[in-house]
Design a protein around this motif. Structure first.
Motif, PDB file in Angstrom:
ATOM      1  N   VAL A  37       0.829  -1.109  -0.059  1.00  0.00           N
ATOM      2  CA  VAL A  37      -0.224   0.229  -0.270  1.00  0.00           C
ATOM      3  C   VAL A  37       1.228   0.849   0.421  1.00  0.00           C
ATOM      4  N   GLY A  38       2.227   1.208  -0.042  1.00  0.00           N
ATOM      5  CA  GLY A  38       2.829   2.356  -0.595  1.00  0.00           C
ATOM      6  C   GLY A  38       3.580   2.904   0.948  1.00  0.00           C
ATOM      7  N   VAL A  39       4.022   1.770   2.006  1.00  0.00           N
ATOM      8  CA  VAL A  39       4.902   2.530   3.002  1.00  0.00           C
ATOM      9  C   VAL A  39       5.612   2.868   3.018  1.00  0.00           C
ATOM     10  N   ASP A  40       6.574   4.021   3.442  1.00  0.00           N
ATOM     11  CA  ASP A  40       7.793   4.207   3.315  1.00  0.00           C
ATOM     12  C   ASP A  40       8.756   3.798   4.586  1.00  0.00           C
ATOM     13  N   VAL A  41       7.944   3.695   5.461  1.00  0.00           N
ATOM     14  CA  VAL A  41       8.653   3.469   7.427  1.00  0.00           C
ATOM     15  C   VAL A  41       7.610   2.596   7.304  1.00  0.00           C
ATOM     16  N   ILE A  42       8.212   0.979   8.840  1.00  0.00           N
ATOM     17  CA  ILE A  42       7.845   0.881   9.225  1.00  0.00           C
ATOM     18  C   ILE A  42       8.629   1.119  10.809  1.00  0.00           C
ATOM     19  N   GLN A  43       6.771   1.104  11.993  1.00  0.00           N
ATOM     20  CA  GLN A  43       7.412   1.469  13.297  1.00  0.00           C
ATOM     21  C   GLN A  43       6.943  -0.365  13.817  1.00  0.00           C
ATOM     22  N   VAL A  44       8.487  -0.258  15.140  1.00  0.00           N
ATOM     23  CA  VAL A  44       7.998  -1.895  15.688  1.00  0.00           C
ATOM     24  C   VAL A  44       8.958  -1.618  16.605  1.00  0.00           C
ATOM     25  N   VAL A  45       8.522  -2.089  17.551  1.00  0.00           N
ATOM     26  CA  VAL A  45       9.550  -2.134  18.966  1.00  0.00           C
ATOM     27  C   VAL A  45      10.523  -2.692  18.799  1.00  0.00           C
ATOM     28  N   TYR A  46      11.976  -2.288  19.176  1.00  0.00           N
ATOM     29  CA  TYR A  46      13.185  -2.379  19.173  1.00  0.00           C
ATOM     30  C   TYR A  46      13.810  -1.728  19.985  1.00  0.00           C
ATOM     31  N   ASN A  47      14.440  -2.876  21.039  1.00  0.00           N
ATOM     32  CA  ASN A  47      15.979  -2.585  21.981  1.00  0.00           C
ATOM     33  C   ASN A  47      16.094  -3.278  22.541  1.00  0.00           C
ATOM     34  N   ARG A  48      17.366  -2.710  23.696  1.00  0.00           N
ATOM     35  CA  ARG A  48      18.803  -4.168  23.666  1.00  0.00           C
ATOM     36  C   ARG A  48      17.645  -5.211  24.382  1.00  0.00           C
ATOM     37  N   LEU A  49      16.512  -5.372  25.317  1.00  0.00           N
ATOM     38  CA  LEU A  49      15.966  -6.339  25.608  1.00  0.00           C
ATOM     39  C   LEU A  49      15.106  -6.908  24.910  1.00  0.00           C
ATOM     40  N   VAL A  75      18.962  -5.615  32.618  1.00  0.00           N
ATOM     41  CA  VAL A  75      19.474  -4.998  32.692  1.00  0.00           C
ATOM     42  C   VAL A  75      20.385  -4.495  33.374  1.00  0.00           C
ATOM     43  N   GLU A  76      21.110  -5.035  34.897  1.00  0.00           N
ATOM     44  CA  GLU A  76      22.370  -4.791  35.239  1.00  0.00           C
ATOM     45  C   GLU A  76      23.067  -5.632  35.099  1.00  0.00           C
ATOM     46  N   LYS A  77      23.395  -6.793  34.325  1.00  0.00           N
ATOM     47  CA  LYS A  77      24.036  -7.421  33.908  1.00  0.00           C
ATOM     48  C   LYS A  77      25.073  -6.621  32.158  1.00  0.00           C
ATOM     49  N   ILE A  78      23.850  -5.602  31.697  1.00  0.00           N
ATOM     50  CA  ILE A  78      24.000  -5.038  30.289  1.00  0.00           C
ATOM     51  C   ILE A  78      25.032  -3.649  31.088  1.00  0.00           C
ATOM     52  N   ALA A  79      24.445  -3.585  31.912  1.00  0.00           N
ATOM     53  CA  ALA A  79      25.054  -2.159  32.087  1.00  0.00           C
ATOM     54  C   ALA A  79      26.682  -2.342  32.677  1.00  0.00           C
ATOM     55  N   ALA A  80      26.517  -3.559  33.461  1.00  0.00           N
ATOM     56  CA  ALA A  80      27.928  -3.523  33.849  1.00  0.00           C
ATOM     57  C   ALA A  80      28.960  -4.471  32.580  1.00  0.00           C
ATOM     58  N   THR A  81      28.217  -4.708  31.600  1.00  0.00           N
ATOM     59  CA  THR A  81      29.481  -5.133  30.568  1.00  0.00           C
ATOM     60  C   THR A  81      29.193  -4.790  29.568  1.00  0.00           C
TER      61      THR A  81
END
Length: 150
Positions: free
Chosen positions: A28-40, A101-107
């Motif tokens: 249908v001509g979409v130019d951009v997709i919005q999606v949930v994305y993060n380190r977790l 998150v604590e592990k990510i913060a530490a490493t």
């Protein structure tokens, strides 16, 4: 778009793992997709991002701070106000996320860099991601979020 009333068309897809939603959007001509994305929540990397890259679609990463978990403000055992959606989640799920998150913060997070800024920059480092959509409650958070693009 043909009439010049809409410059770009976007679609927020519900499933982080289904490239078929991306393909349906482009019909249908979409130019951009919005999606949930993060380190977790990295599921889009498997199918959605490659599909967007093949089709030259923009990607807006929403919830880049994982509902505040990647802000660095919370530790395992934290309780949220009763009217906060995060309080509805199972305590074991919350604590598992906060332990991760604590592990990510530490490493992964460089010493001296605010975790929220790191989390936004982490999303932006993926070549498929065009921009992130962070939430903010005040001007200081807007400035801190913008610093992630440096």
């Amino acid at each position: 778009q043909a009439q010049g009333k809409v410059r770009f068309l976007g679609n927020s897809i519900g499933a982080n793992t289904n490239a078929n939603q991306v393909d349906a959007s482009t019909t249908v001509g979409v130019d951009v997709i919005q999606v949930v994305y993060n380190r977790l929540q990295r599921e889009p990397e498997a199918e959605v991002f490659p599909s967007c890259q093949r089709q030259k679609l923009g990607v807006l990463a929403r919830v880049p701070l994982a509902s505040g978990f990647l802000s660095g403000k919370y530790k395992p055992g934290h309780t949220f106000p009763a009217d906060d959606v995060r309080e509805v989640w199972k305590k074991t799920d919350r604590d598992a996320r906060l332990s991760e998150v604590e592990k990510i913060a530490a490493t992964e997070v460089p010493v001296g860099l605010p975790m929220a800024q790191w989390a936004l920059a982490w999303c932006l480092r993926h070549p498929a991601v065009t921009a992130v959509i962070p939430g903010c409650k005040d001007a200081a958070q807007v400035h801190a979020n913008a610093a992630a693009a440096r």
